[in-house]
Design a protein around this motif. Structure first.
Motif, PDB file in Angstrom:
ATOM      1  N   VAL A   1       0.877  -1.161   0.000  1.00  0.00           N
ATOM      2  CA  VAL A   1       0.000   0.000   0.000  1.00  0.00           C
ATOM      3  C   VAL A   1       0.914   1.210   0.000  1.00  0.00           C
ATOM      4  CG1 VAL A   1      -1.799   1.257   1.254  1.00  0.00           C
ATOM      5  CG2 VAL A   1      -1.727  -1.253   1.348  1.00  0.00           C
ATOM      6  N   LYS A   2       0.729   2.104  -0.965  1.00  0.00           N
ATOM      7  CA  LYS A   2       1.595   3.271  -1.061  1.00  0.00           C
ATOM      8  C   LYS A   2       0.778   4.542  -0.881  1.00  0.00           C
ATOM      9  CE  LYS A   2       5.045   5.598  -3.856  1.00  0.00           C
ATOM     10  NZ  LYS A   2       5.790   5.606  -5.098  1.00  0.00           N
ATOM     11  N   LEU A   3       1.172   5.324   0.122  1.00  0.00           N
ATOM     12  CA  LEU A   3       0.610   6.652   0.352  1.00  0.00           C
ATOM     13  C   LEU A   3       1.553   7.651  -0.293  1.00  0.00           C
ATOM     14  CD1 LEU A   3      -1.362   8.618   1.882  1.00  0.00           C
ATOM     15  CD2 LEU A   3       0.315   8.584   3.740  1.00  0.00           C
ATOM     16  N   SER A   4       1.035   8.537  -1.131  1.00  0.00           N
ATOM     17  CA  SER A   4       1.896   9.529  -1.770  1.00  0.00           C
ATOM     18  C   SER A   4       1.235  10.900  -1.741  1.00  0.00           C
ATOM     19  CB  SER A   4       2.210   9.131  -3.213  1.00  0.00           C
ATOM     20  OG  SER A   4       1.024   9.035  -3.972  1.00  0.00           O
ATOM     21  N   GLU A   5       2.088  11.908  -1.696  1.00  0.00           N
ATOM     22  CA  GLU A   5       1.649  13.292  -1.639  1.00  0.00           C
ATOM     23  C   GLU A   5       1.770  13.926  -3.024  1.00  0.00           C
ATOM     24  OE1 GLU A   5       2.579  17.044   1.265  1.00  0.00           O
ATOM     25  OE2 GLU A   5       4.283  15.845   0.617  1.00  0.00           O
ATOM     26  N   ASN A   6       0.755  14.686  -3.418  1.00  0.00           N
ATOM     27  CA  ASN A   6       0.753  15.384  -4.701  1.00  0.00           C
ATOM     28  C   ASN A   6       1.214  16.822  -4.529  1.00  0.00           C
ATOM     29  OD1 ASN A   6      -0.380  13.130  -6.066  1.00  0.00           O
ATOM     30  ND2 ASN A   6      -2.366  13.697  -5.242  1.00  0.00           N
ATOM     31  N   TYR A   7       1.479  17.487  -5.646  1.00  0.00           N
ATOM     32  CA  TYR A   7       1.943  18.871  -5.658  1.00  0.00           C
ATOM     33  C   TYR A   7       0.974  19.808  -4.917  1.00  0.00           C
ATOM     34  CZ  TYR A   7       3.265  23.443  -7.443  1.00  0.00           C
ATOM     35  OH  TYR A   7       3.632  24.750  -7.535  1.00  0.00           O
ATOM     36  N   ASP A   8      -0.335  19.548  -5.023  1.00  0.00           N
ATOM     37  CA  ASP A   8      -1.337  20.419  -4.397  1.00  0.00           C
ATOM     38  C   ASP A   8      -1.695  19.987  -2.969  1.00  0.00           C
ATOM     39  OD1 ASP A   8      -2.698  18.113  -4.974  1.00  0.00           O
ATOM     40  OD2 ASP A   8      -4.322  19.088  -6.085  1.00  0.00           O
ATOM     41  N   SER A   9      -0.877  19.165  -2.352  1.00  0.00           N
ATOM     42  CA  SER A   9      -1.025  18.660  -0.978  1.00  0.00           C
ATOM     43  C   SER A   9      -2.139  17.631  -0.817  1.00  0.00           C
ATOM     44  CB  SER A   9      -1.244  19.804   0.023  1.00  0.00           C
ATOM     45  OG  SER A   9      -0.110  20.629   0.046  1.00  0.00           O
ATOM     46  N   THR A  10      -2.738  17.180  -1.906  1.00  0.00           N
ATOM     47  CA  THR A  10      -3.670  16.068  -1.810  1.00  0.00           C
ATOM     48  C   THR A  10      -2.864  14.779  -1.729  1.00  0.00           C
ATOM     49  OG1 THR A  10      -3.834  15.883  -4.215  1.00  0.00           O
ATOM     50  CG2 THR A  10      -5.482  17.277  -3.104  1.00  0.00           C
ATOM     51  N   VAL A  11      -3.538  13.685  -1.386  1.00  0.00           N
ATOM     52  CA  VAL A  11      -2.843  12.408  -1.266  1.00  0.00           C
ATOM     53  C   VAL A  11      -3.514  11.332  -2.112  1.00  0.00           C
ATOM     54  CG1 VAL A  11      -1.891  12.837   1.035  1.00  0.00           C
ATOM     55  CG2 VAL A  11      -4.107  11.740   0.813  1.00  0.00           C
ATOM     56  N   ASN A  12      -2.722  10.327  -2.438  1.00  0.00           N
ATOM     57  CA  ASN A  12      -3.193   9.142  -3.144  1.00  0.00           C
ATOM     58  C   ASN A  12      -2.867   7.925  -2.292  1.00  0.00           C
ATOM     59  OD1 ASN A  12      -3.662  10.838  -5.404  1.00  0.00           O
ATOM     60  ND2 ASN A  12      -1.586  10.487  -6.119  1.00  0.00           N
ATOM     61  N   LEU A  13      -3.699   6.904  -2.405  1.00  0.00           N
ATOM     62  CA  LEU A  13      -3.453   5.642  -1.726  1.00  0.00           C
ATOM     63  C   LEU A  13      -3.650   4.534  -2.766  1.00  0.00           C
ATOM     64  CD1 LEU A  13      -2.765   4.524   1.107  1.00  0.00           C
ATOM     65  CD2 LEU A  13      -5.197   4.104   1.403  1.00  0.00           C
ATOM     66  N   VAL A  14      -2.555   3.840  -3.085  1.00  0.00           N
ATOM     67  CA  VAL A  14      -2.571   2.820  -4.135  1.00  0.00           C
ATOM     68  C   VAL A  14      -2.247   1.462  -3.519  1.00  0.00           C
ATOM     69  CG1 VAL A  14      -1.517   2.080  -6.304  1.00  0.00           C
ATOM     70  CG2 VAL A  14      -1.879   4.518  -5.864  1.00  0.00           C
ATOM     71  N   VAL A  15      -3.104   0.484  -3.808  1.00  0.00           N
ATOM     72  CA  VAL A  15      -2.924  -0.881  -3.312  1.00  0.00           C
ATOM     73  C   VAL A  15      -2.458  -1.754  -4.469  1.00  0.00           C
ATOM     74  CG1 VAL A  15      -4.065  -2.877  -2.280  1.00  0.00           C
ATOM     75  CG2 VAL A  15      -4.734  -0.559  -1.593  1.00  0.00           C
TER      76      VAL A  15
END
Length: 164
Positions: free
Chosen positions: A58-72
Protein backbone atom coordinates in the motif's frame (compact mmCIF):
# COMPACT_ATOMS: atom_id res chain seq x y z
CA UNK A 1 51.06 22.56 -39.93
CA UNK A 2 52.50 23.81 -36.64
CA UNK A 3 50.05 26.75 -36.59
CA UNK A 4 47.12 24.37 -37.15
CA UNK A 5 48.19 22.22 -34.14
CA UNK A 6 48.44 25.31 -31.90
CA UNK A 7 44.93 26.47 -32.82
CA UNK A 8 43.51 22.96 -32.40
CA UNK A 9 44.96 22.76 -28.89
CA UNK A 10 43.50 26.17 -27.95
CA UNK A 11 40.15 25.25 -29.46
CA UNK A 12 40.12 21.98 -27.49
CA UNK A 13 40.92 23.71 -24.19
CA UNK A 14 38.22 26.36 -24.76
CA UNK A 15 35.64 23.70 -25.68
CA UNK A 16 36.43 21.71 -22.55
CA UNK A 17 36.11 24.84 -20.39
CA UNK A 18 32.74 25.74 -21.94
CA UNK A 19 31.44 22.20 -21.47
CA UNK A 20 32.53 22.26 -17.82
CA UNK A 21 30.67 25.53 -17.25
CA UNK A 22 27.62 24.08 -19.00
CA UNK A 23 27.58 20.99 -16.77
CA UNK A 24 27.85 23.07 -13.61
CA UNK A 25 25.03 25.38 -14.77
CA UNK A 26 22.75 22.41 -15.51
CA UNK A 27 23.08 20.82 -12.08
CA UNK A 28 19.90 18.91 -11.11
CA UNK A 29 20.17 20.01 -7.48
CA UNK A 30 17.53 22.73 -7.83
CA UNK A 31 16.11 23.92 -4.49
CA UNK A 32 12.93 25.24 -6.12
CA UNK A 33 11.63 21.77 -7.07
CA UNK A 34 9.08 20.57 -4.47
CA UNK A 35 9.84 17.27 -2.79
CA UNK A 36 6.86 14.91 -2.73
CA UNK A 37 6.71 12.47 0.11
CA UNK A 38 5.59 8.86 0.01
CA UNK A 39 5.50 5.89 2.31
CA UNK A 40 4.94 2.22 1.58
CA UNK A 41 3.30 -0.39 3.80
CA UNK A 42 3.21 -4.18 3.46
CA UNK A 43 0.21 -6.43 3.08
CA UNK A 44 0.69 -9.98 4.33
CA UNK A 45 -1.20 -13.21 3.81
CA UNK A 46 -3.52 -14.46 6.53
CA UNK A 47 -3.24 -18.25 6.51
CA UNK A 48 -0.46 -20.29 8.13
CA UNK A 49 2.93 -19.67 6.54
CA UNK A 50 1.43 -16.92 4.34
CA UNK A 51 1.05 -14.69 7.41
CA UNK A 52 4.79 -13.99 7.19
CA UNK A 53 4.85 -13.42 3.43
CA UNK A 54 4.39 -10.00 1.85
CA UNK A 55 1.60 -10.44 -0.71
CA UNK A 56 1.19 -6.79 -1.64
CA UNK A 57 1.87 -3.18 -0.80
CA UNK A 58 0.00 0.00 0.00
CA UNK A 59 1.59 3.27 -1.06
CA UNK A 60 0.61 6.65 0.35
CA UNK A 61 1.90 9.53 -1.77
CA UNK A 62 1.65 13.29 -1.64
CA UNK A 63 0.75 15.38 -4.70
CA UNK A 64 1.94 18.87 -5.66
CA UNK A 65 -1.34 20.42 -4.40
CA UNK A 66 -1.03 18.66 -0.98
CA UNK A 67 -3.67 16.07 -1.81
CA UNK A 68 -2.84 12.41 -1.27
CA UNK A 69 -3.19 9.14 -3.14
CA UNK A 70 -3.45 5.64 -1.73
CA UNK A 71 -2.57 2.82 -4.14
CA UNK A 72 -2.92 -0.88 -3.31
CA UNK A 73 -0.88 -3.45 -5.25
CA UNK A 74 -1.47 -7.17 -4.88
CA UNK A 75 1.39 -9.38 -6.04
CA UNK A 76 -1.09 -12.04 -7.18
CA UNK A 77 -4.86 -12.06 -7.57
CA UNK A 78 -7.57 -14.68 -8.00
CA UNK A 79 -8.43 -14.93 -11.69
CA UNK A 80 -11.96 -13.80 -12.72
CA UNK A 81 -12.81 -12.81 -9.15
CA UNK A 82 -13.33 -9.39 -7.61
CA UNK A 83 -10.71 -8.56 -4.99
CA UNK A 84 -12.55 -6.40 -2.42
CA UNK A 85 -10.29 -3.83 -0.74
CA UNK A 86 -11.35 -2.12 2.49
CA UNK A 87 -9.65 0.76 4.30
CA UNK A 88 -10.80 0.46 7.91
CA UNK A 89 -10.26 2.68 10.93
CA UNK A 90 -8.24 1.11 13.75
CA UNK A 91 -5.67 -1.65 13.52
CA UNK A 92 -5.73 -5.35 12.71
CA UNK A 93 -5.70 -6.22 16.41
CA UNK A 94 -8.11 -3.42 17.43
CA UNK A 95 -10.43 -2.71 14.49
CA UNK A 96 -13.08 -0.01 14.68
CA UNK A 97 -16.51 -0.33 13.10
CA UNK A 98 -15.86 2.49 10.61
CA UNK A 99 -15.02 1.47 7.06
CA UNK A 100 -13.49 4.49 5.37
CA UNK A 101 -13.38 3.21 1.80
CA UNK A 102 -14.47 0.05 -0.02
CA UNK A 103 -13.51 -0.67 -3.61
CA UNK A 104 -12.62 -3.66 -5.72
CA UNK A 105 -10.36 -4.72 -8.56
CA UNK A 106 -10.88 -7.57 -10.99
CA UNK A 107 -8.49 -10.44 -10.41
CA UNK A 108 -6.36 -11.54 -13.36
CA UNK A 109 -4.31 -14.32 -11.79
CA UNK A 110 -1.37 -11.92 -11.83
CA UNK A 111 -0.44 -8.72 -9.99
CA UNK A 112 -3.14 -6.02 -9.89
CA UNK A 113 -3.11 -2.40 -8.76
CA UNK A 114 -6.01 -0.28 -7.51
CA UNK A 115 -5.97 3.41 -6.66
CA UNK A 116 -8.09 3.46 -3.51
CA UNK A 117 -7.83 7.22 -2.91
CA UNK A 118 -6.80 9.82 -5.46
CA UNK A 119 -6.30 13.58 -4.97
CA UNK A 120 -7.94 13.41 -1.53
CA UNK A 121 -7.90 16.28 0.98
CA UNK A 122 -10.38 14.85 3.47
CA UNK A 123 -12.12 11.59 4.28
CA UNK A 124 -15.43 10.75 5.88
CA UNK A 125 -15.21 8.56 8.96
CA UNK A 126 -18.58 7.70 10.42
CA UNK A 127 -20.42 11.02 10.60
CA UNK A 128 -17.22 13.07 10.69
CA UNK A 129 -15.26 14.58 7.84
CA UNK A 130 -11.57 14.89 8.71
CA UNK A 131 -8.62 16.50 7.01
CA UNK A 132 -6.53 13.89 5.22
CA UNK A 133 -3.27 15.40 4.02
CA UNK A 134 0.06 13.59 4.10
CA UNK A 135 0.97 14.60 7.68
CA UNK A 136 -2.48 13.79 9.07
CA UNK A 137 -2.64 10.53 7.09
CA UNK A 138 0.61 9.11 8.48
CA UNK A 139 -0.69 9.89 11.98
CA UNK A 140 -4.05 8.17 11.38
CA UNK A 141 -4.66 4.62 12.62
CA UNK A 142 -6.05 2.33 9.93
CA UNK A 143 -5.57 -0.97 8.16
CA UNK A 144 -6.29 -2.57 4.79
CA UNK A 145 -8.19 -5.82 4.39
CA UNK A 146 -8.40 -7.62 1.04
CA UNK A 147 -10.90 -10.41 0.45
CA UNK A 148 -12.35 -12.38 -2.43
CA UNK A 149 -15.65 -12.88 -0.62
CA UNK A 150 -17.09 -11.33 2.52
CA UNK A 151 -15.56 -14.00 4.77
CA UNK A 152 -12.50 -15.00 2.72
CA UNK A 153 -9.75 -12.55 3.69
CA UNK A 154 -6.60 -12.99 1.59
CA UNK A 155 -4.39 -10.13 2.82
CA UNK A 156 -4.19 -7.62 5.66
CA UNK A 157 -1.84 -4.86 6.68
CA UNK A 158 -1.68 -2.01 9.13
CA UNK A 159 -1.13 1.33 7.45
CA UNK A 160 -0.26 4.84 8.58
CA UNK A 161 0.18 5.11 12.36
CA UNK A 162 -1.06 1.55 12.97
CA UNK A 163 1.99 0.22 11.08
CA UNK A 164 4.48 1.82 13.47
Amino acid sequence: MLIFKKHTLKLGVMTAALLGIGFVACNDDDNNVPQFRSKEYSLKGVRGADSNIVVGTVKLSENYDSTVNLVVTLNKSVNNTQQVIRLIKGSITAPATDTIKVDSVAGTGNAVTKTLLQNVREIKVGNDTISFRYDSAVNYTAFIKVSVKQDSVTAVGNVFKAAQ
